[in-house]
Scaffold this motif. Structure first.
Motif, PDB file in Angstrom:
ATOM      1  N   LEU A 277      12.977  -7.279 -16.214  1.00 13.46           N
ATOM      2  CA  LEU A 277      14.653  -6.219 -16.917  1.00 13.46           C
ATOM      3  C   LEU A 277      14.683  -5.746 -18.137  1.00 13.46           C
ATOM      4  O   LEU A 277      15.482  -4.697 -18.390  1.00 13.46           O
ATOM      5  CB  LEU A 277      15.358  -7.427 -16.523  1.00 13.46           C
ATOM      6  N   ARG A 278      13.835  -6.493 -19.276  1.00 12.14           N
ATOM      7  CA  ARG A 278      13.575  -4.970 -20.642  1.00 12.14           C
ATOM      8  C   ARG A 278      14.249  -3.649 -20.494  1.00 12.14           C
ATOM      9  O   ARG A 278      14.540  -2.920 -20.926  1.00 12.14           O
ATOM     10  CB  ARG A 278      12.891  -5.771 -21.144  1.00 12.14           C
TER      11      ARG A 278
ATOM     12  N   SER B 153       4.760 -19.203 -14.479  1.00  8.43           N
ATOM     13  CA  SER B 153       5.686 -18.893 -15.532  1.00  8.43           C
ATOM     14  C   SER B 153       5.284 -17.732 -15.703  1.00  8.43           C
ATOM     15  O   SER B 153       6.106 -16.304 -16.502  1.00  8.43           O
ATOM     16  CB  SER B 153       5.239 -19.720 -17.115  1.00  8.43           C
TER      17      SER B 153
ATOM     18  N   ARG C  74      14.673  -2.114 -18.073  1.00 10.87           N
ATOM     19  CA  ARG C  74      15.370  -1.280 -17.320  1.00 10.87           C
ATOM     20  C   ARG C  74      16.701  -1.161 -18.304  1.00 10.87           C
ATOM     21  O   ARG C  74      17.238  -0.138 -18.479  1.00 10.87           O
ATOM     22  CB  ARG C  74      15.780  -1.924 -15.464  1.00 10.87           C
ATOM     23  N   LEU C  75      17.037  -2.493 -19.045  1.00  7.39           N
ATOM     24  CA  LEU C  75      17.803  -2.392 -20.114  1.00  7.39           C
ATOM     25  C   LEU C  75      17.721  -1.053 -20.985  1.00  7.39           C
ATOM     26  O   LEU C  75      19.110  -0.537 -20.866  1.00  7.39           O
ATOM     27  CB  LEU C  75      18.108  -3.638 -20.557  1.00  7.39           C
TER      28      LEU C  75
ATOM     29  N   LEU D 246      16.438 -16.482 -19.351  1.00  9.39           N
ATOM     30  CA  LEU D 246      16.590 -14.973 -19.821  1.00  9.39           C
ATOM     31  C   LEU D 246      16.238 -14.068 -19.214  1.00  9.39           C
ATOM     32  O   LEU D 246      16.883 -13.257 -18.756  1.00  9.39           O
ATOM     33  CB  LEU D 246      15.260 -15.096 -21.013  1.00  9.39           C
ATOM     34  N   ALA D 247      15.578 -13.595 -18.109  1.00  8.65           N
ATOM     35  CA  ALA D 247      16.087 -13.201 -16.617  1.00  8.65           C
ATOM     36  C   ALA D 247      17.199 -13.024 -15.849  1.00  8.65           C
ATOM     37  O   ALA D 247      17.998 -11.816 -15.437  1.00  8.65           O
ATOM     38  CB  ALA D 247      14.959 -13.534 -15.823  1.00  8.65           C
TER      39      ALA D 247
ATOM     40  N   ARG E 142       8.970 -10.840 -14.784  1.00  9.94           N
ATOM     41  CA  ARG E 142      10.195 -10.714 -14.239  1.00  9.94           C
ATOM     42  C   ARG E 142      11.219  -9.559 -15.859  1.00  9.94           C
ATOM     43  O   ARG E 142      12.409  -8.887 -15.574  1.00  9.94           O
ATOM     44  CB  ARG E 142      11.490 -11.441 -13.932  1.00  9.94           C
ATOM     45  N   VAL E 143      11.778 -11.070 -16.894  1.00 10.94           N
ATOM     46  CA  VAL E 143      11.706 -10.672 -18.344  1.00 10.94           C
ATOM     47  C   VAL E 143      11.636  -9.504 -19.028  1.00 10.94           C
ATOM     48  O   VAL E 143      12.256  -8.247 -19.117  1.00 10.94           O
ATOM     49  CB  VAL E 143      11.305 -11.767 -19.280  1.00 10.94           C
TER      50      VAL E 143
ATOM     51  N   ALA F 179      11.522 -18.398 -19.700  1.00 10.06           N
ATOM     52  CA  ALA F 179      11.293 -17.038 -19.658  1.00 10.06           C
ATOM     53  C   ALA F 179      12.801 -16.823 -17.792  1.00 10.06           C
ATOM     54  O   ALA F 179      13.484 -15.526 -18.060  1.00 10.06           O
ATOM     55  CB  ALA F 179      10.459 -16.827 -18.744  1.00 10.06           C
ATOM     56  N   GLU F 180      13.090 -18.257 -16.898  1.00  4.41           N
ATOM     57  CA  GLU F 180      13.869 -17.090 -15.941  1.00  4.41           C
ATOM     58  C   GLU F 180      15.100 -17.721 -16.219  1.00  4.41           C
ATOM     59  O   GLU F 180      16.094 -16.868 -16.188  1.00  4.41           O
ATOM     60  CB  GLU F 180      13.950 -18.987 -15.091  1.00  4.41           C
TER      61      GLU F 180
ATOM     62  N   ALA G 142       7.637 -15.093 -14.024  1.00  4.49           N
ATOM     63  CA  ALA G 142       9.140 -15.555 -14.549  1.00  4.49           C
ATOM     64  C   ALA G 142       9.271 -14.579 -16.031  1.00  4.49           C
ATOM     65  O   ALA G 142       9.927 -13.842 -15.865  1.00  4.49           O
ATOM     66  CB  ALA G 142       9.493 -16.563 -15.385  1.00  4.49           C
ATOM     67  N   ARG G 143       8.305 -14.637 -16.452  1.00  7.47           N
ATOM     68  CA  ARG G 143       7.805 -13.230 -17.361  1.00  7.47           C
ATOM     69  C   ARG G 143       7.531 -12.032 -17.287  1.00  7.47           C
ATOM     70  O   ARG G 143       8.592 -11.300 -17.987  1.00  7.47           O
ATOM     71  CB  ARG G 143       6.388 -13.378 -18.242  1.00  7.47           C
TER      72      ARG G 143
ATOM     73  N   LEU H 155      19.408 -11.481 -17.877  1.00  5.11           N
ATOM     74  CA  LEU H 155      18.590 -10.077 -18.428  1.00  5.11           C
ATOM     75  C   LEU H 155      19.423  -8.990 -17.239  1.00  5.11           C
ATOM     76  O   LEU H 155      20.352  -7.639 -17.185  1.00  5.11           O
ATOM     77  CB  LEU H 155      17.416  -9.604 -18.720  1.00  5.11           C
ATOM     78  N   ALA H 156      19.226 -10.172 -16.191  1.00  6.15           N
ATOM     79  CA  ALA H 156      19.711  -9.165 -14.467  1.00  6.15           C
ATOM     80  C   ALA H 156      21.208  -9.348 -15.131  1.00  6.15           C
ATOM     81  O   ALA H 156      22.044  -8.337 -14.293  1.00  6.15           O
ATOM     82  CB  ALA H 156      19.562 -10.803 -13.932  1.00  6.15           C
TER      83      ALA H 156
END
Lengths: 114, 144
Positions: A97-98, A87, A100-101, B100-101, A93-94, B97-98, A90-91, B104-105
């Motif tokens: 990506l945030r 988990s 990057r955006l 959401l990821a 990764r979020v 989270a997955e 995964a966080r 976002l991806a």
């Protein structure tokens, strides 16, 4: 006499080492390690390793009930370490990506200074 | 008659040994904590929706802990229940989270396509400008 023994054994005192449970615990610890639980959930992983060690020691001392309980605890603690590692990844990764955006002017976000 | 008494004696001795080794009746302090942890998670929408199997696993272990006639087994299983509840929560967090990821991806991928399109549009007039005998360069801004 045989009946007494049977009753006693059904009541829970084990004669055989909990090989299956200790094996499961060992694999669960390895799985957690392979998910880098060392970095993401070090306390749970340390707990799992310690319980696994104590389970193995209890097997050596032929305290099989205690060994089984410790092995079950080690398994669930290693599984928790692995679950937390997944988990947390995964966080991360979020968050990546945030980030990057946010710096991406072409998509929905105004570039800074405008 | 003596033989029967001997058997009783042996049985009592074995029972005493069993109790000493930890095969004794249970208490419920750890069990109460495990129940509370499970009930807490079983009312959490995010956990119910995203980690139903892990939650079910915790529930089955709780039932096993409640059924166990052995105090030490009950205490150990109660601990396992609490940790399984934590696993269910972590699994639910991971799933959220997955999702959401991946959302976002997809946005990041679209952004990349737009960025490349803009870069391409900005590059083309420069190539044309190089062939322009007047040396005029279309100074279109690189970004809209």
């Amino acid at each position: 006499m045989a009946l007494t023994w049977a009753t006693l054994l059904a009541g829970g005192c084990a004669r055989h080492p909990p090989t299956t449970q200790v094996g499961m615990a060992s694999r669960a610890v390895q799985q957690a390690e392979s998910l880098q639980a060392e970095s993401y959930s070090p306390l749970d992983l340390r707990l799992a390793r310690e319980e696994l060690r104590r389970a193995e020691r209890a097997v050596e001392n032929e305290d099989y009930d205690r060994a089984r309980r410790l092995a079950e605890q080690a398994t669930v603690d290693a599984e928790l370490a692995a679950a937390k590692a997944r988990s947390e990844k995964a966080r991360a990764r979020v968050a990546h990506l945030r980030g990057r955006l946010e710096t991406e002017p072409a998509f929905g976000n105004e570039p800074p200074g405008r | 008659m003596t033989r029967v008494r001997e058997h009783f004696g042996a049985a009592a001795l074995m029972l005493a040994a069993a109790v000493a080794l930890g095969c004794a009746p249970r208490s419920t302090a750890a069990l109460e904590r495990a129940r509370a942890a499970y009930q807490d998670a079983s009312r959490d929408e995010q956990v119910i929706e995203n980690a139903p199997l892990a939650l079910q696993d915790a529930e089955q272990t709780l039932e096993k802990a409640e059924r166990s006639p052995n105090e030490k087994d009950t205490a150990s299983l109660a601990y396992v229940v609490e940790r399984k509840v934590e696993i269910a929560k972590a699994n639910a967090d991971e799933r959220v989270a997955e999702e959401l990821a991946s959302h976002l991806a997809a946005r990041a991928a679209s952004a990349e396509i737009v960025r490349r399109a803009i870069a391409l549009r900005a590059a083309r007039p420069l190539e044309a400008g190089a062939r322009d005998p007047a040396g005029r360069v279309d100074a279109r801004p690189a970004r809209p």
